[in-house]
Motif scaffolding. Structure first.
Motif, short mmCIF file in Angstrom:
data_model
loop_
_atom_site.label_atom_id
_atom_site.label_comp_id
_atom_site.label_asym_id
_atom_site.label_seq_id
_atom_site.Cartn_x
_atom_site.Cartn_y
_atom_site.Cartn_z
N GLY A 362 -9.63 7.84 11.88
CA GLY A 362 -8.34 7.72 11.19
C GLY A 362 -7.32 6.90 11.97
N VAL A 363 -7.19 7.21 13.26
CA VAL A 363 -6.20 6.51 14.10
C VAL A 363 -6.55 5.03 14.24
N ILE A 364 -7.82 4.77 14.55
CA ILE A 364 -8.25 3.38 14.75
C ILE A 364 -8.20 2.61 13.42
N GLY A 365 -8.61 3.27 12.33
CA GLY A 365 -8.56 2.63 11.02
C GLY A 365 -7.14 2.23 10.63
N ALA A 366 -6.20 3.15 10.84
CA ALA A 366 -4.81 2.86 10.49
C ALA A 366 -4.25 1.72 11.35
N PHE A 367 -4.52 1.77 12.65
CA PHE A 367 -4.02 0.74 13.56
C PHE A 367 -4.59 -0.63 13.22
N CYS A 368 -5.90 -0.68 12.97
CA CYS A 368 -6.55 -1.96 12.67
C CYS A 368 -6.09 -2.53 11.33
N CYS A 369 -5.95 -1.68 10.32
CA CYS A 369 -5.50 -2.15 9.01
C CYS A 369 -4.08 -2.69 9.07
N ILE A 370 -3.20 -1.97 9.76
CA ILE A 370 -1.80 -2.39 9.84
C ILE A 370 -1.68 -3.69 10.62
N THR A 371 -2.34 -3.76 11.77
CA THR A 371 -2.23 -4.98 12.60
C THR A 371 -2.89 -6.16 11.90
N ALA A 372 -4.07 -5.96 11.31
CA ALA A 372 -4.75 -7.05 10.61
C ALA A 372 -3.90 -7.56 9.45
N PHE A 373 -3.29 -6.63 8.72
CA PHE A 373 -2.46 -7.01 7.58
C PHE A 373 -1.25 -7.84 8.04
N ILE A 374 -0.59 -7.38 9.09
CA ILE A 374 0.59 -8.10 9.59
C ILE A 374 0.20 -9.51 10.05
N ILE A 375 -0.86 -9.60 10.85
CA ILE A 375 -1.31 -10.90 11.36
C ILE A 375 -1.65 -11.84 10.20
N LEU A 376 -2.44 -11.33 9.25
CA LEU A 376 -2.94 -12.18 8.16
C LEU A 376 -1.84 -12.55 7.17
N ILE A 377 -0.93 -11.63 6.89
CA ILE A 377 0.13 -11.94 5.91
C ILE A 377 1.09 -12.99 6.49
N VAL A 378 1.34 -12.92 7.80
CA VAL A 378 2.19 -13.94 8.44
C VAL A 378 1.50 -15.30 8.39
N ILE A 379 0.20 -15.32 8.69
CA ILE A 379 -0.55 -16.58 8.62
C ILE A 379 -0.59 -17.11 7.18
N LYS A 380 -0.77 -16.19 6.23
CA LYS A 380 -0.82 -16.59 4.81
C LYS A 380 0.48 -17.23 4.37
N LYS A 381 1.61 -16.68 4.83
CA LYS A 381 2.92 -17.19 4.41
C LYS A 381 3.31 -18.47 5.15
N THR A 382 2.65 -18.75 6.26
CA THR A 382 3.01 -19.93 7.06
C THR A 382 1.91 -20.99 7.00
N ALA A 383 0.87 -20.82 7.79
CA ALA A 383 -0.19 -21.84 7.85
C ALA A 383 -1.12 -21.78 6.64
N GLY A 384 -1.19 -20.61 5.99
CA GLY A 384 -2.11 -20.43 4.86
C GLY A 384 -3.47 -19.96 5.32
N ILE A 385 -4.15 -19.19 4.47
CA ILE A 385 -5.48 -18.71 4.83
C ILE A 385 -6.56 -19.13 3.83
N ARG A 386 -6.15 -19.66 2.68
CA ARG A 386 -7.14 -20.01 1.65
C ARG A 386 -7.15 -21.51 1.41
N VAL A 387 -8.36 -22.09 1.38
CA VAL A 387 -8.47 -23.52 1.10
C VAL A 387 -8.17 -23.79 -0.38
N SER A 388 -7.95 -25.05 -0.73
CA SER A 388 -7.67 -25.41 -2.13
C SER A 388 -8.93 -25.27 -2.97
N LYS A 389 -8.73 -25.25 -4.30
CA LYS A 389 -9.86 -25.14 -5.22
C LYS A 389 -10.83 -26.31 -5.03
N GLU A 390 -10.27 -27.52 -4.87
CA GLU A 390 -11.11 -28.70 -4.69
C GLU A 390 -11.95 -28.60 -3.42
#
Length: 414
Positions: A362-390
């Motif tokens: 539970g502790v490790i799951g919560a910590f990993c989910c929160i940290t992964a979400f924060i890291i990825l959402i910041v990257i998504k809003k800035t550099a982007g994480i998904r390539v274009s359809k083409e």
């Protein structure tokens, strides 16, 4: 301790280090085989990057973040770089199991594995730059902090007082679930590949381009697990290492057979990919308690892991998450199962131990989910994480890397 025994212990640990390094080839082959040819270079690039940057990050600060010495049990840091000190090359270090340098290298190989798990789950549509940034932060900070809570002498290792608390022998949770939770968050934020779910929402198979490579990858991973689990004995102790190799192999075999049979009962076909993932599920499932289980208990753990794999793959599809290689089912679901199994089977089984295991998950799951979400959402809003359809349609190899894994094959297609 006599010099000969100290040397034998250290040589065994170095062999195990090499076997864990070899696992990265297994992961590469498995991910390549289960995905399409147009993304082969991309997957290889990510896996090579993970090893290189993982080792460098572990050298710069990860090792001392994970093993900080005396600390408050939650967060500690012993400084940048590596320093063996006065006793690092003597039997006084680690009770004569290995030297300081071997310790660093063995643990460094583990660190890189957590990000490799994420690589497979996000294959075929993640931006290489975004993935690289995520890997640097997750491997550099999140993995060693979690590791310190148990293997570094942190609060999880002392939940039950002097008797010891949470038990994770070689990383069902500390490695596999740490990667699995991040994979779950990443897959959710990325969205499915184009064509994975039809207009009616039903999952569509996107076949991998080289199943022989995937099979080779799994067999290499099984071999590498002898180092992953065998090295976690932390010496060449004959009784400990031989038991761990037996329990590891039996769980792998049982996981493969049960996944093969269960998927045949459900889908009326002998699915090789399910068979292969069942083997991996058995391996992940035994990893937390490989040192505690009898052969019979290992087989039971493997059988149930194989069944969980089949169910988890179907569940991931049902909730419209797209995991091309089954990483969430293998590393997260079976990682959780293997960790819980320590409280149900083996030398430490009991209600108290089960509570410790649930707490750790539970502790490790919560910590990993929160940290992964924060890291990825910041990257998504800035550099982007998904390539274009083409880019996704034409393949990441050409767009992200400007090269082709199979140029002759592509030429012959035109």
């Amino acid at each position: 301790m006599e010099a000969g025994l100290f040397t034998a212990n250290n040589v065994w640990m170095m062999i195990c280090t090499a076997l864990v390094f070899f696992m990265h080839l297994g992961f590469s082959f498995l991910e390549i085989g289960l995905t399409r040819q147009k993304n082969t270079i991309n997957i290889l690039f990510k896996n090579v990057f993970i090893i290189c940057i993982g080792l460098l990050l572990y050298y710069i600060g990860g090792f001392n973040l994970m093993y900080p010495g005396d600390f408050n049990g939650y967060l500690g840091f012993a400084g940048f770089g590596l320093d063996p000190g006065e006793n690092g090359m003597t039997p006084e270090y680690a009770s004569g199991g290995y030297t300081y340098w071997t310790d660093f290298l063995f643990q460094g190989m583990f660190a890189a594995t957590a990000a490799t798990i994420v690589s497979g789950a996000v294959a075929e549509r993640v931006k290489i730059g975004g993935f690289m940034i995520f890997t640097i932060i997750y491997v550099g900070l999140v993995y060693p902090i979690v590791g310190s809570w148990q293997w570094g002498g942190g609060f999880l290792s002392t939940l039950g007082g002097e008797e010891g608390g949470f038990h994770d022998f070689a990383g069902s949770t500390l490695v596999h679930s740490v990667g699995g939770w991040a994979a779950l968050i990443a897959v959710y934020l990325l969205g499915p590949r184009i064509g994975k779910f039809g207009e009616d929402g039903k999952p569509q198979a996107i076949p991998g381009h080289n199943i022989p490579l995937a099979a080779a990858g799994v067999l290499i991973l099984w071999l590498g697990w002898f180092g992953f689990n065998g090295g976690s004995v932390l010496s060449a102790d004959p009784a400990g290492t031989s038991l761990v190799l037996v329990t590891t192999s039996l769980a792998a075999a049982a996981g493969g057979v049960s996944a093969m049979l269960f998927s045949f009962i459900l889908y009326k076909n002998l699915d090789l990919t399910m068979f292969l993932n069942g083997i991996l599920g058995g391996l992940v499932g035994i990893t937390a308690g490989a040192d505690l289980m009898s052969p019979n208990e290992s087989v039971i753990i493997g059988v149930l892991a194989g069944i969980f794999i089949v169910g988890a793959v179907a569940l991931v599809d049902k909730i419209k998450l797209d995991d091309p290689v089954g990483a969430i089912a293998v590393h997260l679901i079976c990682g959780i199962w293997g960790t819980l199994a320590v409280g149900i089977f083996g030398a430490k089984a009991g209600v108290d131990q089960l509570i410790y295991q649930l707490t750790g998950i539970g502790v490790i799951g919560a910590f990993c989910c929160i940290t992964a979400f924060i890291i990825l959402i910041v990257i998504k809003k800035t550099a982007g994480i998904r390539v274009s359809k083409e880019e996704e349609m034409e393949g990441l190899d050409l767009h992200e890397h400007g090269m082709d894994a199979y140029p002759d094959f592509r030429m012959n297609q035109h």
